[in-house]
Design a protein around this motif. Sequence first.
Motif, short mmCIF file in Angstrom:
data_model
loop_
_atom_site.label_atom_id
_atom_site.label_comp_id
_atom_site.label_asym_id
_atom_site.label_seq_id
_atom_site.Cartn_x
_atom_site.Cartn_y
_atom_site.Cartn_z
N VAL A 1 0.83 -1.20 0.00
CA VAL A 1 0.00 0.00 0.00
C VAL A 1 0.87 1.25 0.00
CG1 VAL A 1 -1.85 1.23 1.18
CG2 VAL A 1 -1.78 -1.27 1.26
N ALA B 1 -2.23 -1.14 -4.13
CA ALA B 1 -3.11 -1.03 -2.96
C ALA B 1 -4.22 -2.07 -3.02
CB ALA B 1 -3.71 0.37 -2.89
N TYR C 1 -7.59 0.02 -1.54
CA TYR C 1 -7.33 -1.20 -0.74
C TYR C 1 -8.65 -1.88 -0.40
CZ TYR C 1 -6.05 -3.89 3.46
OH TYR C 1 -5.88 -4.88 4.40
#
Length: 288
Positions: free
Chosen positions: A23, A203, A45
């Motif tokens: 990330v 992500a 994410y």
Amino acid sequence: MDFTSFLIQTLNGIQYGFLLFLVASGLTLIFGIMNIINLAHGAFYMLGAYICYWLFDFTGELFSAIGIGIAIMIGVGYLIERLAISHLYKRDHLYQVLLTYGLILIFNELQKIFWGTDFYSVPVPDALSVGIHLTETQDYPIYRLFISLVCMIIAAGLYLLIGKTRFGMMIRAGASNREMAQTLGIDIGRVFAIVFSLGTALAAFSGMIGSPLSSVFPGMGDEILIISFVVVVIGGLGSVKGAFVGAMIIGLADTFGTVLLPNFASVVVYAVMALILLWRPQGLFGKA
């Protein structure tokens, strides 16, 4: 804490650090190269995790769901960059914060419309559902080791892409001096679109591959965004190497803080950040 417990927590911390790196590396790439503060990174994410859960129902196989999901998120990242982010390169960071915060609200509402507010789970693949026997009563899941291995491969790939390829040279040139790079014939707009799509995919992939380890739930991207910013600040803004080192530090600090100081677990991560910034205000690998 005996040696076996220490080993298990160390492995857990490293595995969590690798997920944070996926990330944070996308976040620091987007800021370091494009000079864009992307608050919507945590939403990518979350979307990755939900898309993985959704596609798993159709494919019945985790890795197929991840492969299709990555392709979808690359397309989402490309469209967002072309339609929205590309208009902000020459504007103040306040515009970037407002637009990307607006994207958080949009994606959170879309998540509620499509998937509701329930908690979901994604099963671990059968081949990786076993554990390594450490003692007679303690096993360590193979899937966690698998995640660490995959993340190590991706980290090595990022290093080679940015430091050893022609495209990486164009990325570095655009980050150093966009106008000069354009004068030399480099299509910086296309390069930036690819970089943003890559950051989005990193992500989302982190959310996908980590979904079997935890529940998929609304707002899960908010917490990972805050921790990822901590990682980026510790490592130094724009430094992928710094993101890797910072992610390992925070992964271990968070894991051991939860085990050893459960009442102060949320404080440990920020205390580590404060100590590092007192020593190096620009971060471990950032420029003063």
